[in-house]
Design an enzyme around this catalytic site. Structure first.
Site, PDB file in Angstrom:
ATOM      1  N   ASP A 240       0.833  -1.212   0.000  1.00  0.00           N
ATOM      2  CA  ASP A 240       0.000   0.000   0.000  1.00  0.00           C
ATOM      3  C   ASP A 240       0.870   1.267   0.000  1.00  0.00           C
ATOM      4  O   ASP A 240       2.099   1.196  -0.137  1.00  0.00           O
ATOM      5  CB  ASP A 240      -0.951  -0.047   1.198  1.00  0.00           C
ATOM      6  CG  ASP A 240      -2.324   0.536   0.906  1.00  0.00           C
ATOM      7  OD1 ASP A 240      -2.435   1.375  -0.001  1.00  0.00           O
ATOM      8  OD2 ASP A 240      -3.290   0.158   1.587  1.00  0.00           O
TER       9      ASP A 240
ATOM     10  N   GLU B  96      -0.487   1.951  -5.064  1.00  0.00           N
ATOM     11  CA  GLU B  96      -0.313   3.380  -4.780  1.00  0.00           C
ATOM     12  C   GLU B  96      -1.416   4.224  -5.394  1.00  0.00           C
ATOM     13  O   GLU B  96      -1.262   5.439  -5.575  1.00  0.00           O
ATOM     14  CB  GLU B  96       1.101   3.838  -5.159  1.00  0.00           C
ATOM     15  CG  GLU B  96       1.515   3.653  -6.598  1.00  0.00           C
ATOM     16  CD  GLU B  96       1.112   4.834  -7.475  1.00  0.00           C
ATOM     17  OE1 GLU B  96       1.799   5.836  -7.515  1.00  0.00           O
ATOM     18  OE2 GLU B  96       0.058   4.714  -8.139  1.00  0.00           O
ATOM     19  N   TRP B  97      -2.565   3.581  -5.690  1.00  0.00           N
ATOM     20  CA  TRP B  97      -3.823   4.252  -6.037  1.00  0.00           C
ATOM     21  C   TRP B  97      -3.764   4.991  -7.370  1.00  0.00           C
ATOM     22  O   TRP B  97      -4.593   5.862  -7.645  1.00  0.00           O
ATOM     23  CB  TRP B  97      -4.276   5.208  -4.933  1.00  0.00           C
ATOM     24  CG  TRP B  97      -4.114   4.688  -3.549  1.00  0.00           C
ATOM     25  CD1 TRP B  97      -4.368   3.424  -3.105  1.00  0.00           C
ATOM     26  CD2 TRP B  97      -3.642   5.421  -2.402  1.00  0.00           C
ATOM     27  NE1 TRP B  97      -4.098   3.320  -1.768  1.00  0.00           N
ATOM     28  CE2 TRP B  97      -3.648   4.519  -1.308  1.00  0.00           C
ATOM     29  CE3 TRP B  97      -3.231   6.739  -2.203  1.00  0.00           C
ATOM     30  CZ2 TRP B  97      -3.249   4.906  -0.027  1.00  0.00           C
ATOM     31  CZ3 TRP B  97      -2.841   7.115  -0.924  1.00  0.00           C
ATOM     32  CH2 TRP B  97      -2.845   6.213   0.139  1.00  0.00           C
ATOM     33  N   GLY B  98      -2.756   4.674  -8.204  1.00  0.00           N
ATOM     34  CA  GLY B  98      -2.643   5.345  -9.488  1.00  0.00           C
ATOM     35  C   GLY B  98      -2.134   6.767  -9.397  1.00  0.00           C
ATOM     36  O   GLY B  98      -2.165   7.501 -10.390  1.00  0.00           O
TER      37      GLY B  98
ATOM     38  N   ASP C 100      -9.783   3.605  -3.827  1.00  0.00           N
ATOM     39  CA  ASP C 100     -10.458   2.395  -3.352  1.00  0.00           C
ATOM     40  C   ASP C 100     -11.871   2.276  -3.911  1.00  0.00           C
ATOM     41  O   ASP C 100     -12.591   3.263  -4.028  1.00  0.00           O
ATOM     42  CB  ASP C 100     -10.564   2.407  -1.835  1.00  0.00           C
ATOM     43  CG  ASP C 100      -9.209   2.265  -1.159  1.00  0.00           C
ATOM     44  OD1 ASP C 100      -9.177   2.353   0.063  1.00  0.00           O
ATOM     45  OD2 ASP C 100      -8.202   2.068  -1.855  1.00  0.00           O
TER      46      ASP C 100
END
Length: 679
Positions: A182, A215-217, A237
């Site tokens: 994460d 890393e959520w883009g 998310d």
């Protein structure tokens, strides 16, 4: 990982740490003293991918987070129970293999030697014992940590930043096969550096471990991570709502060129079975993740799952689309008006085509075999992957797709096409909006899309018990040739006193092929019983709506969106101005009203509610039937309320839409303040 709203808090913590505003005394110094932690990333890899033979198809398995978060029910018994169900329910045979632990598996502090310590209450036997149990079932175990000093949960579990080589070796020693890494509490350290360091640490263990970059883009990992990880998150998310799923789908679809064997775009885990969407919406979710060659990580507690949930997750024909060894992500052929056509090239030369309807009413979605990439041919075999039936088509691929539904077909050039009955397309014209006690006129069509004629065709339309449904023209035909249709008029009456709301209609056609094969096609539809809008000026916050979709929690009347629970909003506030009336929504959002051709204008002040501070970017649209009649540009919290006015004269339905401004739905709390309808 965590839900969209807690991440706003996480990012504030990350920023404060990076700026030196929070104390890290006693936390950081020993960890950074022991490097190889920040070896320089590889500048010119020999191969554009890891080329280690892992994740040659998108990973399939389970992750507990979407169903348990950090609650006590996440424990050793749950993990073992999921592994048991993978075997007992046939999910292992369908291709699911990873049983992955998410956050909260460890104690908040490392031991005296700097090692991670599994929580002895949740995992009394330790992680290796769980891994051994999972491996004994022929499955694999995954684990979670963050590329920061702490993980994402507010309890503050230890992250791996500065401990990469030690933590990776612990994971390998325990028998871990998959790592989700994460992005919280990362101290502002360069993302490529952090994620490449863990890649090297995992490699140094000598154990094959699938590496999931989460890393959520934020730093466009699809542009740089093909030689770093096996998959990378492309978005924030997901949550268990139609609006969230739709927003993430739209962000991931354009990234098709970056996916392939060993390097996948990851639009986050599956929500199928968690209860926030309908089974139709979950089938769309599963269909679109599969056509996008996305990882299929079950996010529901299978110990509580319904038969319908297992039917979706265990659809081997759809899974085969996701797991196709060519490894192509589907590409968008068209998306006009929320009617999406996405086509995926398959290794055997066929094409899988998703006809996806994002709108709140049934829509015809169409393309052709050649547009999908197939060569010209006399006819094609069309396999419906949810109905598990094969047909022939002369080249047209089309269907009336129910609201929020997806028709998923696999189309191939096949010399044996004639053994299958012709494909037919069912449609129902006219407005399915019915005032109780009044008769509505509808027209059904049964169109032959095949190369062969449909023979002995008959069609029926049925409604709820007590409704009157009757044909006003012939409902049978001896033959319907290629490209022609049987059209039948219908009169439908809901009894006086029928409550407003949505009701099921079913259109069904039966026919035979020239070779005598019997076929049947069924189209489930919705009719809405409505009431005429009141004359004069009304507040939309007080009027009944036809339907709503919302990206986070329900649409709220006369308050802001608040959070996920109903009724938890605050006074609608834009730029410090408080409004007594209106709608509080969250992108992606749509609210539909029946206006019955009797209304003229919609007005409102719109913007991002003050409750999210400086966060949130949205855009507002007003639609009259199928036409956009007003829109704003992208609005932010820093902007004052913007007036919006739309002419809706003659429209049966008015739809208020909020989109995410193009950057995902995190914190997108939007207000239709003082929204009024004039009739």
């Amino acid at each position: 990982m965590r839900h969209l709203h807690t991440r706003t808090t996480r990012r504030r913590v990350v920023g404060a740490l990076a700026a030196g505003l929070l104390s890290t005394t006693g936390l950081m110094a020993p960890a950074f003293a022991a490097a190889p932690a920040f070896a320089a990333p590889v500048e010119d890899p020999v191969s554009p991918t890891l080329a280690d033979g892992l994740a040659l198809t998108p990973p399939m398995g389970f992750n507990n987070w979407n169903s348990t978060h950090c609650r006590a029910e996440f424990n050793e018994d749950m993990v073992k129970g999921i592994a048991d169900l993978f075997v007992d329910k046939g999910l292992k045979d369908a291709g699911y293999q990873y049983v992955n632990l998410d956050d909260c598996w460890a104690l908040p502090s490392r031991d005296a030697n700097g090692k991670l310590v599994p929580d002895p209450v949740r995992f009394p036997g330790g992680i290796k014992a769980v891994a051994d149990y999972v491996h004994a079932k022929g499955l694999k175990l995954g684990i979670y940590t963050s590329a920061g000093v702490k993980t994402c949960n507010s309890a503050g579990f230890p992250g791996a930043l500065g401990h990469e080589y030690s933590d990776a070796q612990q994971f390998a020693d325990w028998g871990v096969d998959y790592l989700k890494y994460d992005n919280c509490n990362n101290l502002g350290v360069d993302a490529k550096l952090r994620y490449t360091t863990m890649r090297d640490a995992l490699k140094a263990t000598g154990r094959p471990i699938v590496y999931s970059i989460c890393e959520w883009g934020q730093n466009k990992p699809w542009e740089w991570a093909a030689d770093v990880g096996h998959l990378w998150r492309t978005t924030g998310d997901i949550s268990d709502s139609w609006g969230s799923m739709l927003s993430i789908l739209k962000q991931n679809l354009p990234l098709a060129p970056y996916a392939g064997p060993g390097h996948w775009n990851d639009p986050d885990m599956l929500e199928v079975g968690n209860g926030g969407m309908t089974d139709t919406e979950y089938r769309s979710h599963f269909s679109m993740w599969s056509v996008m060659a996305a990882p299929l990580l079950i996010g529901s507690d299978l110990r509580k799952a319904s038969a319908a949930t297992f039917d979706i997750l265990d659809n081997k024909e759809v899974i085969a689309v996701d797991q196709d060894p060519l490894g192509k992500q589907g590409t968008v052929l068209s998306s006009e008006g929320g009617r999406w056509v996405v086509a995926k090239e398959m290794k055997d030369g066929s094409r899988t085509v998703a006809l996806f309807n994002e709108t709140g009413s049934a829509q015809r979605v169409a393309t052709t075999a050649q547009a999908a990439g197939l060569p010209e041919a006399p006819a094609y075999t069309l396999r419906d992957l949810w109905q598990h039936k094969s047909y022939n088509t002369a080249g047209t691929i089309s269907a009336t797709v129910p609201a929020h539904g997806t028709v998923l077909v696999r189309v191939s050039v096949d010399a044996q096409w004639a053994k299958n009955p012709p494909a037919v397309e069912l449609g129902l014209g006219g407005s399915p909006l019915i005032e109780a006690g009044k008769t509505a006129s509808l027209e059904s069509t049964v169109t032959d899309l095949g190369r062969t004629p449909a023979q002995h065709v008959s069609v029926t339309l049925s409604g709820p018990e007590g409704w009157t449904v009757g044909a006003t023209s012939p409902a049978t035909a001896g033959v319907v040739p290629t490209g022609r249709a049987l059209r039948t008029g219908w009169q439908v009456t809901a009894p006086e006193g029928t409550a407003t709301g949505s009701y099921d209609l079913t259109l069904k056609a039966s026919y035979r092929s020239p070779t005598g094969v019997h076929a049947e096609s069924v189209l489930p539809l919705k009719a809405s019983v409505v009431v005429a809008p009141p004359s004069g000026v009304s507040s939309l916050g007080d009027l009944p709506w036809l339907s709503t979709t919302n990206g986070w929690g329900p649409v709220e009347r006369n308050t802001s969106n608040g959070e996920s629970a109903a009724g938890d909003g605050h006074p609608i506030t834009l730029g410090g101005v408080v409004y007594a009336k209106g709608l509080g929504v969250h992108a992606e959002s749509a609210v539909e009203y029946y206006t019955g051709t009797a209304c003229e204008t919609v007005t409102a002040d719109v913007g991002v509610d003050d409750e999210k501070g400086a966060k949130g970017t949205v855009a507002f649209e007003i639609w009259a039937d199928g036409t956009k009649v007003a829109s704003t540009g992208v609005l932010t919290n820093a902007m004052p309320a913007q007036p919006i006015t739309a002419d809706v004269t003659g429209a049966q339905v008015v739809r208020l839409v909020v989109t995410d401004g193009g950057d995902g739905i995190d914190s997108d709390h939007a207000d239709w303040a003082d929204a009024k309808l004039s009739c």
